[in-house]
Scaffold this motif. Structure first.
Motif, PDB file in Angstrom:
ATOM      1  N   VAL A  68     -77.619   3.526  10.567  1.00 25.10           N
ATOM      2  CA  VAL A  68     -76.515   3.594  11.515  1.00 25.10           C
ATOM      3  C   VAL A  68     -76.238   2.188  12.027  1.00 25.10           C
ATOM      4  O   VAL A  68     -77.173   1.478  12.432  1.00 25.10           O
ATOM      5  CB  VAL A  68     -76.858   4.522  12.705  1.00 25.10           C
ATOM      6  CG1 VAL A  68     -75.747   4.511  13.751  1.00 25.10           C
ATOM      7  CG2 VAL A  68     -77.118   5.944  12.226  1.00 25.10           C
ATOM      8  N   VAL A  69     -74.983   1.780  12.005  1.00 27.69           N
ATOM      9  CA  VAL A  69     -74.617   0.463  12.509  1.00 27.69           C
ATOM     10  C   VAL A  69     -74.347   0.559  14.008  1.00 27.69           C
ATOM     11  O   VAL A  69     -73.613   1.453  14.456  1.00 27.69           O
ATOM     12  CB  VAL A  69     -73.348  -0.062  11.794  1.00 27.69           C
ATOM     13  CG1 VAL A  69     -72.909  -1.398  12.389  1.00 27.69           C
ATOM     14  CG2 VAL A  69     -73.594  -0.182  10.305  1.00 27.69           C
ATOM     15  N   VAL A  70     -74.953  -0.327  14.793  1.00 26.60           N
ATOM     16  CA  VAL A  70     -74.711  -0.360  16.245  1.00 26.60           C
ATOM     17  C   VAL A  70     -74.421  -1.797  16.664  1.00 26.60           C
ATOM     18  O   VAL A  70     -74.743  -2.737  15.928  1.00 26.60           O
ATOM     19  CB  VAL A  70     -75.935   0.166  17.042  1.00 26.60           C
ATOM     20  CG1 VAL A  70     -76.149   1.645  16.791  1.00 26.60           C
ATOM     21  CG2 VAL A  70     -77.190  -0.634  16.729  1.00 26.60           C
ATOM     22  N   PRO A  71     -73.814  -1.954  17.844  1.00 27.17           N
ATOM     23  CA  PRO A  71     -73.611  -3.332  18.332  1.00 27.17           C
ATOM     24  C   PRO A  71     -74.949  -4.034  18.521  1.00 27.17           C
ATOM     25  O   PRO A  71     -75.977  -3.377  18.758  1.00 27.17           O
ATOM     26  CB  PRO A  71     -72.914  -3.146  19.682  1.00 27.17           C
ATOM     27  CG  PRO A  71     -72.384  -1.757  19.675  1.00 27.17           C
ATOM     28  CD  PRO A  71     -73.282  -0.969  18.787  1.00 27.17           C
ATOM     29  N   LYS A  72     -74.922  -5.326  18.461  1.00 28.95           N
ATOM     30  CA  LYS A  72     -76.145  -6.111  18.592  1.00 28.95           C
ATOM     31  C   LYS A  72     -76.837  -5.794  19.925  1.00 28.95           C
ATOM     32  O   LYS A  72     -76.190  -5.786  20.973  1.00 28.95           O
ATOM     33  CB  LYS A  72     -75.778  -7.590  18.544  1.00 28.95           C
ATOM     34  CG  LYS A  72     -76.914  -8.484  18.132  1.00 28.95           C
ATOM     35  CD  LYS A  72     -76.486  -9.930  18.186  1.00 28.95           C
ATOM     36  CE  LYS A  72     -76.268 -10.481  16.799  1.00 28.95           C
ATOM     37  NZ  LYS A  72     -75.941 -11.929  16.844  1.00 28.95           N
ATOM     38  N   VAL A  73     -78.137  -5.477  19.879  1.00 27.12           N
ATOM     39  CA  VAL A  73     -78.882  -5.121  21.091  1.00 27.12           C
ATOM     40  C   VAL A  73     -79.617  -6.336  21.654  1.00 27.12           C
ATOM     41  O   VAL A  73     -79.720  -6.505  22.859  1.00 27.12           O
ATOM     42  CB  VAL A  73     -79.881  -3.975  20.793  1.00 27.12           C
ATOM     43  CG1 VAL A  73     -80.675  -3.614  22.037  1.00 27.12           C
ATOM     44  CG2 VAL A  73     -79.145  -2.752  20.262  1.00 27.12           C
ATOM     45  N   ALA A 102     -72.340   9.917  11.289  1.00 30.58           N
ATOM     46  CA  ALA A 102     -72.490   8.649  12.010  1.00 30.58           C
ATOM     47  C   ALA A 102     -71.151   7.931  12.094  1.00 30.58           C
ATOM     48  O   ALA A 102     -70.407   7.883  11.124  1.00 30.58           O
ATOM     49  CB  ALA A 102     -73.514   7.766  11.295  1.00 30.58           C
ATOM     50  N   PRO A 103     -70.818   7.376  13.280  1.00 30.19           N
ATOM     51  CA  PRO A 103     -69.535   6.683  13.411  1.00 30.19           C
ATOM     52  C   PRO A 103     -69.448   5.439  12.521  1.00 30.19           C
ATOM     53  O   PRO A 103     -68.355   5.053  12.129  1.00 30.19           O
ATOM     54  CB  PRO A 103     -69.464   6.305  14.891  1.00 30.19           C
ATOM     55  CG  PRO A 103     -70.728   6.732  15.531  1.00 30.19           C
ATOM     56  CD  PRO A 103     -71.571   7.459  14.540  1.00 30.19           C
ATOM     57  N   ALA A 104     -70.583   4.830  12.231  1.00 26.69           N
ATOM     58  CA  ALA A 104     -70.596   3.671  11.333  1.00 26.69           C
ATOM     59  C   ALA A 104     -71.968   3.584  10.680  1.00 26.69           C
ATOM     60  O   ALA A 104     -72.983   3.728  11.361  1.00 26.69           O
ATOM     61  CB  ALA A 104     -70.304   2.382  12.100  1.00 26.69           C
ATOM     62  N   ARG A 110     -74.505   6.823  32.880  1.00 30.34           N
ATOM     63  CA  ARG A 110     -73.883   6.022  31.827  1.00 30.34           C
ATOM     64  C   ARG A 110     -72.493   6.540  31.460  1.00 30.34           C
ATOM     65  O   ARG A 110     -72.178   6.769  30.295  1.00 30.34           O
ATOM     66  CB  ARG A 110     -74.774   5.993  30.570  1.00 30.34           C
ATOM     67  CG  ARG A 110     -76.119   5.315  30.749  1.00 30.34           C
ATOM     68  CD  ARG A 110     -75.928   3.806  30.853  1.00 30.34           C
ATOM     69  NE  ARG A 110     -77.204   3.066  30.863  1.00 30.34           N
ATOM     70  CZ  ARG A 110     -77.852   2.719  31.975  1.00 30.34           C
ATOM     71  NH1 ARG A 110     -77.389   3.072  33.165  1.00 30.34           N
ATOM     72  NH2 ARG A 110     -78.972   2.023  31.905  1.00 30.34           N
TER      73      ARG A 110
END
Lengths: 97, 489
Positions: free
Chosen positions: A90-95, A82-84, A18
Motif C-alpha cells: 500500500v502506498v502512503v504519504p511519507k511518514v 487499496a486507494p494506492a 482525527r
C-alpha cells in the motif's frame, strides 16, 4: 480539559478522533451534542454503588485456537481495495523524513 | 403467474418449488421486474446484480431437477443490507468512505445462505454505518415508506424493511444495534427479528457497536422469519462472541408450542410519549392474548428511562473505536488533498463520513476521553447491568414481554433530521433488548387512521427465539395483517 461551558471542547475531541471539522460543523455539533449530554446527565440520578459494569450481555471468556496456518487472501485480493498500491504494498504519504 | 409471485411468502414459494409448480428463475425474474417497476419511488436498493441473481436461480433449478436441492431456502431471493460482506459485490454501508469497496469474502451469514442455495439479491439502503432511525443518514439515496412515500421507512435497516413491504424480495437481512431491524419492520408493516446476542455470527458484518450488533431477518410472516433465522444461526469459530448452543428447529417450535403463555406488560413502555393509536393497537393485541387464555401480568423494568442514555454512551464509544479503522490508508476513501500522513487521516475522515457518523464518533471519543471515562462510559456499563437485571428478573415471572415497537407510526421525512436527540428517542422501546442481549421480534398489529402500520414487539428470554416465533405466530394467524400490501405505482 474536554468540556467548556457548552458541554464539549469540540476542537480537542475532534483532534482525538482525527476528523477535521468546518466551523459550521463545530458550532452545530457542539449544540446538538450539548443537548444529548444534558439528556445523559440523567444517569447521575442512578445509584450504582456495588454494581459491576457489563461489557457484554453474556459472560465471555477468551477463545483460543491452535496456532496453525490457514489459507488467507492472496496479495492481489488483499490490495484490491487499496486507494494506492505499488509492488505488492500500500502506498502512503511519507511518514518519516 | 409471474406478476403475482413477488408478494408470496418464502414458505409458499418454497412449497411450490418443491412440488415443481414454479422455478427459481420465475421467482427471481418476478422480483427483478417488480424491483425495476417500483424501486424508482421506494429507493430500497443501493445496487443489484441481476446477472448474478439469475445465474444463482438457474443453478438452483438445475440442482432441483437432479433432486439435489439444499433445503427450503434453495432458489429463494434474499435482499441484503449493504453492511454485510458478499464476495465480489460492493459494500458501501451507505457511506462515501466505502464508495468503491468490493468485498473480498463472504460474511458467515451469507456463506450459510449460499450453502442453503438462497439467491443473494441486491444491496439494501441504510443509515450510514447503521447510525440512524430513518435511513435519512444514507449518503447514497433516500428510501421512503412504501405505505406513504412522504414518510420515512425507519432505520437503520430501512431498505431491508421497505424492500419486503414493497414486494422487491420476500426476505431480507438487516442488522440491529438499538432497534435497527425491529423499528423499520414496525414502520413498514413487516416481521423483523433481532436474535439473542451471540446467536448469529457477526463475521463479515461491518462493526458499529460490537457488544450490541446482531444480524436478523425481515419477512412477511413469522414462519418465514423463522426459516431465515434457521439458516444463519449457530456458532462460528470466526466470531469469538458467537455462542455454542443447540439451535432448535424453529418451525417445529411454532407447531409444537401453543401456549397459553404468561405475558408481562412493562408499564414503563406505555407511559408518556406513546402515540394514542399505537397504544390502542398494542392494547388490543394484549387483549387478544388474554382471550387466548394467556395470563397477562403487569411488570416493571424500572431502569427503562435510562436505556437511551446508556445506549448513546456505549454505542458511540464502541463506534468511535470501531470506526478508527477508516483511516484512508488500506481500503477506504483517501483524500487527494492530504499533505502528510496525519493530514491523510483528518481529511479522509472529514470527506468520507457524513454528519451523523461524525457526531457519534465525536461523542464516543468524548465519553472515552481522559477524565470522562468513569463519569460516562463506566457509569453506563453499570447502569447496563441494572437494565439487564430488570429483564432477567421479569423473565423469572413471565415467558415474554409485550410492548409497542415504536412510540409512533412512521414520521415524515425531514421531521427529526435537525434534532438528533428526538431521533434517538424514537428508539426508546427497542434499545433495552440490545443492552440486555435478549431477543425481540416486531410483528404488524394494526394500522393508524392514516394507513400507517403499527408494530407489536415481543421480547423473550435469551436463546428462546422459538418461544417468540410461537407467540408471534398465534397473533399473526388470527389477524392476517401480513396479507395487506401497500399500493404502489
Amino acid at each position: 480539559m474536554a468540556k467548556d461551558e457548552n458541554g464539549i471542547d469540540i476542537d480537542y475531541v475532534a483532534n482525538l478522533a482525527r476528523i477535521s471539522l468546518t466551523d459550521e460543523e463545530k458550532e452545530r455539533f457542539s449544540g446538538q451534542l450539548g443537548d444529548v449530554l444534558e439528556y445523559i446527565e440523567k444517569l447521575n440520578t442512578v445509584d450504582v454503588s456495588g454494581v459491576e459494569p457489563t461489557a457484554h450481555a453474556f459472560p465471555l471468556e477468551n477463545v483460543w485456537r491452535e496456532d496453525t496456518a490457514e489459507p488467507g487472501f492472496s496479495v492481489e485480493t488483499a490490495l484490491q481495495n487499496a486507494p494506492a498500491s505499488r509492488r505488492n504494498m500500500v502506498v502512503v504519504p511519507k511518514v518519516v523524513e | 403467474m409471474a406478476e403475482t409471485l413477488y408478494y408470496r411468502t418464502a414458505s409458499e414459494l418454497s412449497r411450490e418449488l418443491e412440488s415443481k409448480k414454479i422455478t427459481s428463475e420465475e421467482i427471481v425474474r418476478s422480483v427483478i421486474e417488480r424491483t425495476k417497476a417500483v424501486d424508482g419511488s421506494v429507493g430500497a436498493f443501493i445496487s443489484f446484480d441481476e446477472d448474478d441473481a439469475l445465474a444463482r436461480a438457474k443453478a438452483s433449478d438445475e440442482r432441483r431437477s437432479r433432486g439435489r436441492e439444499l433445503g427450503p431456502l434453495d432458489g429463494i431471493p434474499i435482499g441484503i443490507k449493504d453492511i454485510l460482506a458478499v464476495e465480489g459485490q460492493p459494500l458501501t454501508c451507505a457511506s462515501r468512505m466505502l464508495g468503491k469497496f468490493v468485498s473480498p469474502y463472504d460474511a458467515t451469514a451469507i456463506r450459510k445462505l449460499k450453502e442453503n442455495g438462497a439467491v443473494i439479491w441486491g444491496r439494501l439502503n441504510m443509515d450510514e454505518f447503521a447510525m440512524g432511525s430513518s435511513t435519512e443518514n444514507s449518503s447514497v439515496k433516500t428510501t421512503v415508506n412504501p405505505w406513504n412515500t412522504d414518510c420515512i421507512p425507519g432505520g437503520s435497516s430501512g431498505g431491508s424493511a421497505a424492500c419486503v413491504a414493497a414486494g422487491e424480495a420476500p426476505l431480507s437481512l438487516g442488522s440491529d444495534t438499538g432497534g435497527s431491524i425491529r423499528q423499520p419492520a414496525a414502520l413498514c408493516g413487516v416481521v423483523g427479528m433481532k436474535p439473542t446476542y451471540g446467536l448469529v455470527s457477526r463475521y463479515g458484518l461491518v462493526a458499529f457497536a460490537s457488544s450490541l450488533d446482531q444480524i436478523g431477518p425481515f419477512a412477511h410472516t413469522v414462519e418465514d422469519a423463522a426459516l431465515l433465522l434457521q439458516a444463519i444461526a449457530g456458532h462460528d469459530d470466526r466470531d469469538s462472541t458467537s455462542f455454542k448452543t443447540d439451535i432448535p428447529d424453529y418451525r417445529k417450535e411454532i407447531e409444537k408450542k401453543r401456549g397459553p403463555w404468561k405475558l408481562g406488560i412493562p408499564k414503563e413502555y406505555f407511559g408518556e410519549g406513546l402515540d394514542p393509536e399505537v397504544r390502542k393497537a398494542v392494547q388490543a393485541a394484549v387483549e387478544f392474548y388474554r382471550s387466548e387464555g394467556c395470563e397477562i401480568v403487569d411488570v416493571s423494568l424500572p431502569h427503562t428511562e435510562h436505556a437511551v442514555g446508556v445506549y448513546y454512551i456505549i454505542a458511540t464509544a464502541e463506534a468511535s473505536s470501531n470506526l478508527a479503522r477508516y483511516d484512508g490508508v488500506r481500503y477506504t476513501h483517501r483524500s487527494p488533498e492530504a499533505v502528510d500522513a496525519i493530514d491523510l487521516y483528518f481529511k479522509s475522515r472529514a470527506e468520507g463520513f457524513g454528519p451523523e457518523v461524525k457526531r457519534r464518533v465525536i461523542l464516543g471519543t468524548y465519553v472515552l476521553s481522559s477524565g470522562y471515562y468513569d463519569a460516562y462510559y463506566l457509569k453506563a456499563q453499570k447502569v447496563r447491568t441494572l437494565i439487564r437485571g430488570d429483564f432477567l428478573k421479569a423473565f423469572n415471572e413471565v415467558d415474554a414481554l409485550l410492548t409497542p415497537t415504536t412510540p409512533s407510526p412512521a414520521f415524515r421525512k425531514g421531521e427529526k433530521t435537525d434534532d438528533p436527540l428526538q431521533m434517538y428517542l424514537s428508539d426508546t422501546y427497542t434499545i433495552g433488548a440490545n443492552l440486555a442481549g435478549i431477543p425481540g421480534i416486531s410483528i404488524p398489529c394494526g394500522f393508524s387512521e392514516s394507513g400507517l402500520p403499527i408494530g407489536l414487539q415481543i421480547l423473550g428470554r435469551p436463546f428462546h427465539e422459538g418461544d417468540l416465533f410461537a407467540i408471534a405466530n398465534t397473533f399473526e394467524q388470527a389477524h392476517h395483517y401480513h396479507a395487506k400490501h401497500p399500493e404502489l405505482k
